[in-house]
Design a protein around this motif. Structure first.
Motif, PDB file in Angstrom:
ATOM      1  N   ASP A   1       0.826  -1.202   0.000  1.00 30.10           N
ATOM      2  CA  ASP A   1       0.000   0.000   0.000  1.00 30.10           C
ATOM      3  C   ASP A   1       0.866   1.259   0.000  1.00 30.10           C
ATOM      4  O   ASP A   1       1.716   1.440   0.871  1.00 30.10           O
ATOM      5  CB  ASP A   1      -0.906  -0.017   1.231  1.00 30.10           C
ATOM      6  N   GLU A   2       0.641   2.112  -0.980  1.00 27.47           N
ATOM      7  CA  GLU A   2       1.338   3.390  -1.165  1.00 27.47           C
ATOM      8  C   GLU A   2       2.819   3.238  -1.498  1.00 27.47           C
ATOM      9  O   GLU A   2       3.590   4.196  -1.351  1.00 27.47           O
ATOM     10  CB  GLU A   2       1.175   4.286   0.080  1.00 27.47           C
ATOM     11  N   ILE A   3       3.223   2.072  -1.978  1.00 26.75           N
ATOM     12  CA  ILE A   3       4.626   1.918  -2.380  1.00 26.75           C
ATOM     13  C   ILE A   3       4.970   2.836  -3.549  1.00 26.75           C
ATOM     14  O   ILE A   3       6.114   3.268  -3.696  1.00 26.75           O
ATOM     15  CB  ILE A   3       4.953   0.446  -2.740  1.00 26.75           C
ATOM     16  N   ASN A   4       3.983   3.169  -4.380  1.00 28.85           N
ATOM     17  CA  ASN A   4       4.267   4.048  -5.523  1.00 28.85           C
ATOM     18  C   ASN A   4       4.738   5.433  -5.082  1.00 28.85           C
ATOM     19  O   ASN A   4       5.464   6.105  -5.815  1.00 28.85           O
ATOM     20  CB  ASN A   4       3.021   4.179  -6.414  1.00 28.85           C
ATOM     21  N   ILE A   5       4.320   5.866  -3.874  1.00 29.01           N
ATOM     22  CA  ILE A   5       4.808   7.145  -3.356  1.00 29.01           C
ATOM     23  C   ILE A   5       6.306   7.051  -3.073  1.00 29.01           C
ATOM     24  O   ILE A   5       7.092   7.940  -3.423  1.00 29.01           O
ATOM     25  CB  ILE A   5       4.059   7.531  -2.063  1.00 29.01           C
ATOM     26  N   ALA A   6       6.701   5.941  -2.435  1.00 31.81           N
ATOM     27  CA  ALA A   6       8.126   5.740  -2.141  1.00 31.81           C
ATOM     28  C   ALA A   6       8.941   5.637  -3.428  1.00 31.81           C
ATOM     29  O   ALA A   6      10.073   6.133  -3.497  1.00 31.81           O
ATOM     30  CB  ALA A   6       8.308   4.485  -1.289  1.00 31.81           C
ATOM     31  N   LEU A   7       8.381   5.002  -4.431  1.00 30.73           N
ATOM     32  CA  LEU A   7       9.073   4.899  -5.716  1.00 30.73           C
ATOM     33  C   LEU A   7       9.144   6.255  -6.423  1.00 30.73           C
ATOM     34  O   LEU A   7      10.150   6.601  -7.042  1.00 30.73           O
ATOM     35  CB  LEU A   7       8.362   3.874  -6.607  1.00 30.73           C
ATOM     36  N   ARG A   8       8.075   7.014  -6.320  1.00 30.20           N
ATOM     37  CA  ARG A   8       8.027   8.328  -6.964  1.00 30.20           C
ATOM     38  C   ARG A   8       9.147   9.245  -6.459  1.00 30.20           C
ATOM     39  O   ARG A   8       9.773   9.977  -7.228  1.00 30.20           O
ATOM     40  CB  ARG A   8       6.662   8.980  -6.701  1.00 30.20           C
ATOM     41  N   TYR A   9       9.400   9.202  -5.139  1.00 33.26           N
ATOM     42  CA  TYR A   9      10.434  10.055  -4.543  1.00 33.26           C
ATOM     43  C   TYR A   9      11.814   9.401  -4.559  1.00 33.26           C
ATOM     44  O   TYR A   9      12.750   9.935  -3.951  1.00 33.26           O
ATOM     45  CB  TYR A   9      10.034  10.428  -3.113  1.00 33.26           C
ATOM     46  N   ASP A  10      11.922   8.268  -5.245  1.00 33.26           N
ATOM     47  CA  ASP A  10      13.196   7.541  -5.358  1.00 33.26           C
ATOM     48  C   ASP A  10      13.735   7.072  -4.013  1.00 33.26           C
ATOM     49  O   ASP A  10      14.944   6.923  -3.833  1.00 33.26           O
ATOM     50  CB  ASP A  10      14.258   8.389  -6.084  1.00 33.26           C
ATOM     51  N   TYR A  11      12.832   6.832  -3.060  1.00 36.94           N
ATOM     52  CA  TYR A  11      13.247   6.211  -1.800  1.00 36.94           C
ATOM     53  C   TYR A  11      13.554   4.737  -2.033  1.00 36.94           C
ATOM     54  O   TYR A  11      14.293   4.130  -1.269  1.00 36.94           O
ATOM     55  CB  TYR A  11      12.147   6.346  -0.749  1.00 36.94           C
ATOM     56  N   LEU A  12      12.951   4.185  -3.075  1.00 33.28           N
ATOM     57  CA  LEU A  12      13.230   2.826  -3.528  1.00 33.28           C
ATOM     58  C   LEU A  12      13.587   2.885  -5.004  1.00 33.28           C
ATOM     59  O   LEU A  12      13.113   3.768  -5.731  1.00 33.28           O
ATOM     60  CB  LEU A  12      12.007   1.917  -3.333  1.00 33.28           C
ATOM     61  N   ASP A  13      14.382   1.927  -5.448  1.00 31.31           N
ATOM     62  CA  ASP A  13      14.792   1.850  -6.852  1.00 31.31           C
ATOM     63  C   ASP A  13      13.736   1.068  -7.629  1.00 31.31           C
ATOM     64  O   ASP A  13      13.534  -0.123  -7.389  1.00 31.31           O
ATOM     65  CB  ASP A  13      16.151   1.152  -6.935  1.00 31.31           C
ATOM     66  N   VAL A  14      13.051   1.722  -8.546  1.00 31.88           N
ATOM     67  CA  VAL A  14      11.981   1.061  -9.285  1.00 31.88           C
ATOM     68  C   VAL A  14      12.505  -0.113 -10.100  1.00 31.88           C
ATOM     69  O   VAL A  14      11.815  -1.137 -10.250  1.00 31.88           O
ATOM     70  CB  VAL A  14      11.231   2.074 -10.189  1.00 31.88           C
ATOM     71  N   GLU A  15      13.712  -0.010 -10.617  1.00 33.46           N
ATOM     72  CA  GLU A  15      14.273  -1.111 -11.401  1.00 33.46           C
ATOM     73  C   GLU A  15      14.489  -2.357 -10.529  1.00 33.46           C
ATOM     74  O   GLU A  15      14.262  -3.477 -10.966  1.00 33.46           O
ATOM     75  CB  GLU A  15      15.591  -0.691 -12.054  1.00 33.46           C
ATOM     76  N   GLU A  16      14.909  -2.145  -9.290  1.00 33.53           N
ATOM     77  CA  GLU A  16      15.087  -3.258  -8.351  1.00 33.53           C
ATOM     78  C   GLU A  16      13.749  -3.904  -8.011  1.00 33.53           C
ATOM     79  O   GLU A  16      13.618  -5.129  -7.956  1.00 33.53           O
ATOM     80  CB  GLU A  16      15.783  -2.759  -7.088  1.00 33.53           C
ATOM     81  N   VAL A  17      12.726  -3.072  -7.790  1.00 34.40           N
ATOM     82  CA  VAL A  17      11.390  -3.596  -7.473  1.00 34.40           C
ATOM     83  C   VAL A  17      10.850  -4.407  -8.643  1.00 34.40           C
ATOM     84  O   VAL A  17      10.349  -5.526  -8.474  1.00 34.40           O
ATOM     85  CB  VAL A  17      10.432  -2.438  -7.114  1.00 34.40           C
ATOM     86  N   VAL A  18      10.962  -3.875  -9.847  1.00 31.97           N
ATOM     87  CA  VAL A  18      10.469  -4.575 -11.039  1.00 31.97           C
ATOM     88  C   VAL A  18      11.239  -5.870 -11.257  1.00 31.97           C
ATOM     89  O   VAL A  18      10.640  -6.919 -11.552  1.00 31.97           O
ATOM     90  CB  VAL A  18      10.566  -3.659 -12.281  1.00 31.97           C
ATOM     91  N   ARG A  19      12.554  -5.820 -11.121  1.00 36.36           N
ATOM     92  CA  ARG A  19      13.356  -7.034 -11.313  1.00 36.36           C
ATOM     93  C   ARG A  19      12.945  -8.136 -10.338  1.00 36.36           C
ATOM     94  O   ARG A  19      12.767  -9.288 -10.708  1.00 36.36           O
ATOM     95  CB  ARG A  19      14.844  -6.721 -11.118  1.00 36.36           C
ATOM     96  N   PHE A  20      12.752  -7.754  -9.077  1.00 39.59           N
ATOM     97  CA  PHE A  20      12.356  -8.741  -8.078  1.00 39.59           C
ATOM     98  C   PHE A  20      10.991  -9.349  -8.429  1.00 39.59           C
ATOM     99  O   PHE A  20      10.806 -10.575  -8.363  1.00 39.59           O
ATOM    100  CB  PHE A  20      12.291  -8.095  -6.691  1.00 39.59           C
ATOM    101  N   LEU A  21      10.042  -8.503  -8.789  1.00 46.27           N
ATOM    102  CA  LEU A  21       8.702  -8.999  -9.108  1.00 46.27           C
ATOM    103  C   LEU A  21       8.716  -9.916 -10.326  1.00 46.27           C
ATOM    104  O   LEU A  21       7.984 -10.908 -10.378  1.00 46.27           O
ATOM    105  CB  LEU A  21       7.751  -7.825  -9.344  1.00 46.27           C
TER     106      LEU A  21
END
Length: 206
Positions: free
Chosen positions: A136-156
């Protein structure tokens, strides 16, 4: 008595029979199942609400599931109260955030909490007993680059078990995540009471 109502009924029945035959033909080709990557995004209300709706479906079917909240962890929400009080045997609930970024005003702390949330999310997704995970609301963390979207996508794409569903909510979903997802819904804002001076209310927003 006129035959017109019967004629209308017959026309309607024939039309629906034709539609059903076409629908059945389409459904006959849909046999596969897979764990879905689901994204709820957009400026409109209902992203988290829809995600929690699916969590309740899982609970109703006896499917073990889990929630990781990335931003609203400091809130006392109805969903959290309900799940923790009644369904903790089926649904794990992890509130990892401390509020919206403009409330915490501590970027390093926000990044730390987002990464702790992501580590917990990966642990839950890899758990073979859990069938559905709501981020829930992970897209906010991704939007602010608190998480690496490429890492999240790769894991999924590479590590998520084949039959595990993962739903990611929050506005401004990044394009790599949208591209990787199986199901993407964008909530469109038409009207919102906040713009008329009405604050968030119990039972509607939380």
């Amino acid at each position: 008595m006129s035959d017109k109502p019967q004629t209308d009924e017959a026309r309607h029945a024939a039309k629906m029979a034709k539609k059903k035959a076409a629908r059945d033909k389409i459904m006959a080709t849909k046999e596969g199942e897979k764990g879905l990557i689901i994204v709820h995004t957009g400026p409109g209300k209902g992203k988290s609400s829809s995600g929690f709706g699916m969590i309740l479906r899982c609970i109703a079917h006896g499917m073990p599931c889990a929630v990781v909240q990335f931003i609203k962890g400091a809130w006392e929400t109805g969903e959290r109260t309900l799940i923790e009080a009644n369904f903790s045997d089926l649904c794990q609930f992890h509130a990892m955030g401390e509020g919206f970024t403009w409330e915490t005003q501590d970027k390093s702390r926000d990044i730390e909490m987002a990464n702790k949330g992501w580590e917990k999310a990966k642990e839950l997704i890899l758990n073979p007993e859990i069938k559905f995970v709501l981020l829930d609301e992970i897209n906010i963390a991704l939007r602010y680059d608190y998480l690496d979207v490429e890492e999240v996508v790769r894991f999924l794409q590479e590590e998520k078990p084949p039959m595990t569903h993962v739903c990611l909510t929050g506005r401004n979903a990044k394009e790599p995540l949208i591209e990787a997802a199986d199901l993407v819904t964008e909530m469109t804002l038409v009207k919102h009471p906040f713009r008329s001076g009405i604050k968030g209310q119990k039972g509607v927003e939380f």
